[in-house]
Design a protein around this motif. Sequence first.
Motif, PDB file in Angstrom:
ATOM      1  N   VAL A   1       1.700  -7.199 -11.445  1.00  0.00           N
ATOM      2  CA  VAL A   1       0.586  -7.367 -11.675  1.00  0.00           C
ATOM      3  C   VAL A   1       0.313  -5.536 -12.025  1.00  0.00           C
ATOM      4  O   VAL A   1       0.456  -4.732 -11.250  1.00  0.00           O
ATOM      5  CB  VAL A   1      -0.504  -7.329 -10.571  1.00  0.00           C
ATOM      6  CG1 VAL A   1      -1.741  -7.214 -10.769  1.00  0.00           C
ATOM      7  CG2 VAL A   1      -0.167  -9.121 -10.293  1.00  0.00           C
ATOM      8  N   VAL A   2      -0.367  -5.530 -13.418  1.00  0.00           N
ATOM      9  CA  VAL A   2      -0.588  -3.971 -13.523  1.00  0.00           C
ATOM     10  C   VAL A   2      -1.967  -3.655 -13.356  1.00  0.00           C
ATOM     11  O   VAL A   2      -2.178  -2.534 -12.829  1.00  0.00           O
ATOM     12  CB  VAL A   2      -0.351  -4.034 -15.193  1.00  0.00           C
ATOM     13  CG1 VAL A   2      -0.680  -2.449 -15.772  1.00  0.00           C
ATOM     14  CG2 VAL A   2       1.105  -4.145 -15.325  1.00  0.00           C
ATOM     15  N   ASP A   3      -2.803  -4.713 -13.614  1.00  0.00           N
ATOM     16  CA  ASP A   3      -4.343  -4.344 -13.341  1.00  0.00           C
ATOM     17  C   ASP A   3      -4.845  -5.834 -13.012  1.00  0.00           C
ATOM     18  O   ASP A   3      -4.476  -6.457 -13.391  1.00  0.00           O
ATOM     19  CB  ASP A   3      -5.059  -3.735 -14.435  1.00  0.00           C
ATOM     20  CG  ASP A   3      -6.237  -2.881 -13.920  1.00  0.00           C
ATOM     21  OD1 ASP A   3      -6.684  -2.725 -12.808  1.00  0.00           O
ATOM     22  OD2 ASP A   3      -7.065  -2.581 -15.000  1.00  0.00           O
ATOM     23  N   PHE A   4      -5.919  -5.805 -12.126  1.00  0.00           N
ATOM     24  CA  PHE A   4      -6.637  -6.940 -11.956  1.00  0.00           C
ATOM     25  C   PHE A   4      -7.861  -6.771 -11.600  1.00  0.00           C
ATOM     26  O   PHE A   4      -8.470  -5.539 -11.381  1.00  0.00           O
ATOM     27  CB  PHE A   4      -6.103  -7.641 -10.472  1.00  0.00           C
ATOM     28  CG  PHE A   4      -6.261  -6.970  -9.381  1.00  0.00           C
ATOM     29  CD1 PHE A   4      -7.249  -7.505  -8.499  1.00  0.00           C
ATOM     30  CD2 PHE A   4      -5.354  -5.738  -9.001  1.00  0.00           C
ATOM     31  CE1 PHE A   4      -7.506  -6.676  -7.269  1.00  0.00           C
ATOM     32  CE2 PHE A   4      -5.904  -5.120  -7.731  1.00  0.00           C
ATOM     33  CZ  PHE A   4      -6.868  -5.453  -6.979  1.00  0.00           C
ATOM     34  N   GLN A   5      -8.728  -7.961 -11.629  1.00  0.00           N
ATOM     35  CA  GLN A   5     -10.371  -7.913 -11.258  1.00  0.00           C
ATOM     36  C   GLN A   5     -10.479  -9.432 -10.851  1.00  0.00           C
ATOM     37  O   GLN A   5     -10.264 -10.292 -11.411  1.00  0.00           O
ATOM     38  CB  GLN A   5     -10.931  -7.605 -12.541  1.00  0.00           C
ATOM     39  CG  GLN A   5     -12.377  -7.600 -12.325  1.00  0.00           C
ATOM     40  CD  GLN A   5     -13.086  -7.193 -13.694  1.00  0.00           C
ATOM     41  OE1 GLN A   5     -12.414  -7.411 -14.704  1.00  0.00           O
ATOM     42  NE2 GLN A   5     -14.273  -6.930 -13.572  1.00  0.00           N
ATOM     43  N   HIS A   6     -11.265  -9.221  -9.686  1.00  0.00           N
ATOM     44  CA  HIS A   6     -11.655 -10.592  -8.924  1.00  0.00           C
ATOM     45  C   HIS A   6     -13.084 -10.750  -9.794  1.00  0.00           C
ATOM     46  O   HIS A   6     -14.063  -9.982  -9.607  1.00  0.00           O
ATOM     47  CB  HIS A   6     -11.826 -10.539  -7.632  1.00  0.00           C
ATOM     48  CG  HIS A   6     -10.228 -10.538  -7.055  1.00  0.00           C
ATOM     49  ND1 HIS A   6      -9.535 -11.422  -6.704  1.00  0.00           N
ATOM     50  CD2 HIS A   6      -9.582  -9.557  -6.393  1.00  0.00           C
ATOM     51  CE1 HIS A   6      -8.371 -11.097  -6.343  1.00  0.00           C
ATOM     52  NE2 HIS A   6      -8.392  -9.881  -5.981  1.00  0.00           N
ATOM     53  N   VAL A   7     -13.245 -11.794 -10.302  1.00  0.00           N
ATOM     54  CA  VAL A   7     -14.521 -11.964 -10.900  1.00  0.00           C
ATOM     55  C   VAL A   7     -15.442 -13.297 -10.409  1.00  0.00           C
ATOM     56  O   VAL A   7     -14.790 -14.245 -10.035  1.00  0.00           O
ATOM     57  CB  VAL A   7     -14.278 -12.310 -12.605  1.00  0.00           C
ATOM     58  CG1 VAL A   7     -15.717 -12.582 -13.247  1.00  0.00           C
ATOM     59  CG2 VAL A   7     -13.650 -11.275 -13.197  1.00  0.00           C
ATOM     60  N   LYS A   8     -16.493 -12.930  -9.817  1.00  0.00           N
ATOM     61  CA  LYS A   8     -17.224 -14.087  -9.207  1.00  0.00           C
ATOM     62  C   LYS A   8     -18.857 -14.359 -10.076  1.00  0.00           C
ATOM     63  O   LYS A   8     -19.634 -13.655  -9.828  1.00  0.00           O
ATOM     64  CB  LYS A   8     -17.817 -13.617  -7.759  1.00  0.00           C
ATOM     65  CG  LYS A   8     -16.698 -13.794  -6.940  1.00  0.00           C
ATOM     66  CD  LYS A   8     -16.740 -13.230  -5.450  1.00  0.00           C
ATOM     67  CE  LYS A   8     -15.565 -13.007  -4.686  1.00  0.00           C
ATOM     68  NZ  LYS A   8     -15.851 -12.406  -3.486  1.00  0.00           N
ATOM     69  N   PRO A   9     -18.477 -14.988 -11.150  1.00  0.00           N
ATOM     70  CA  PRO A   9     -20.028 -15.166 -11.933  1.00  0.00           C
ATOM     71  C   PRO A   9     -20.889 -15.998 -11.238  1.00  0.00           C
ATOM     72  O   PRO A   9     -20.711 -16.542 -10.232  1.00  0.00           O
ATOM     73  CB  PRO A   9     -19.463 -16.155 -12.973  1.00  0.00           C
ATOM     74  CG  PRO A   9     -18.319 -16.907 -12.668  1.00  0.00           C
ATOM     75  CD  PRO A   9     -17.676 -16.042 -11.488  1.00  0.00           C
ATOM     76  N   GLY A  10     -21.979 -15.824 -11.367  1.00  0.00           N
ATOM     77  CA  GLY A  10     -23.421 -16.351 -10.916  1.00  0.00           C
ATOM     78  C   GLY A  10     -23.260 -17.776 -11.079  1.00  0.00           C
ATOM     79  O   GLY A  10     -23.731 -18.576 -10.170  1.00  0.00           O
TER      80      GLY A  10
END
Length: 185
Positions: free
Chosen positions: A22-31
């Motif tokens: 994993v180089v970069d990550f983002q946890h996304v929680k859309p509405g």
Amino acid sequence: MISAGDFRKGITFVMDGDVYQVVDFQHVKPGKGAAFVRAKIRSVLNGGIKDTTFNPSEKFENAVIETTEMQYLYSDGELYYFMDNSTYEQIPVERSYVEEALNFIRENDNVTVSIYQGKPFSVSPNNFVELEVTETEPGLKGDTSSGATKPATVETGFTLLVPLFVDRGDVIRIDTRSGEYMSRV
């Protein structure tokens, strides 16, 4: 086993017969809709980078990675050579695996090299390094307002923001994880 929801920078896992870091990550929680993990991953075996999305509950097998303390020796332009401190064996590493670390390492510095099945794929400098400032604008006497910064270039060619009192020739401590100035030595 590791789930995609537990991804952090540097974690290695096996997916589709290949090993990825994993180089970069983002946890996304859309509405609306389910949460997901957006990650930039690098293939350990061939160096290719791709952006993918994962369901946080997806599970992957952990990859067994060996880490070794090595000394950076020199570069011949294409490859960077490191020596194992215990066996004195020299190994070449491609530029793409060393690129980020080059901002913080000089010849003869010790680094941590990550190896998977005998192939090096990642080079990490120490968390804190001390480098000499080679280029910066001179600070003005009495210009000591708090929080003011100026750009400075260190001996490796890396440019960062430093306080106004730092001058050319000063040795400074840098946090290699963020690339930020820590203190003057």
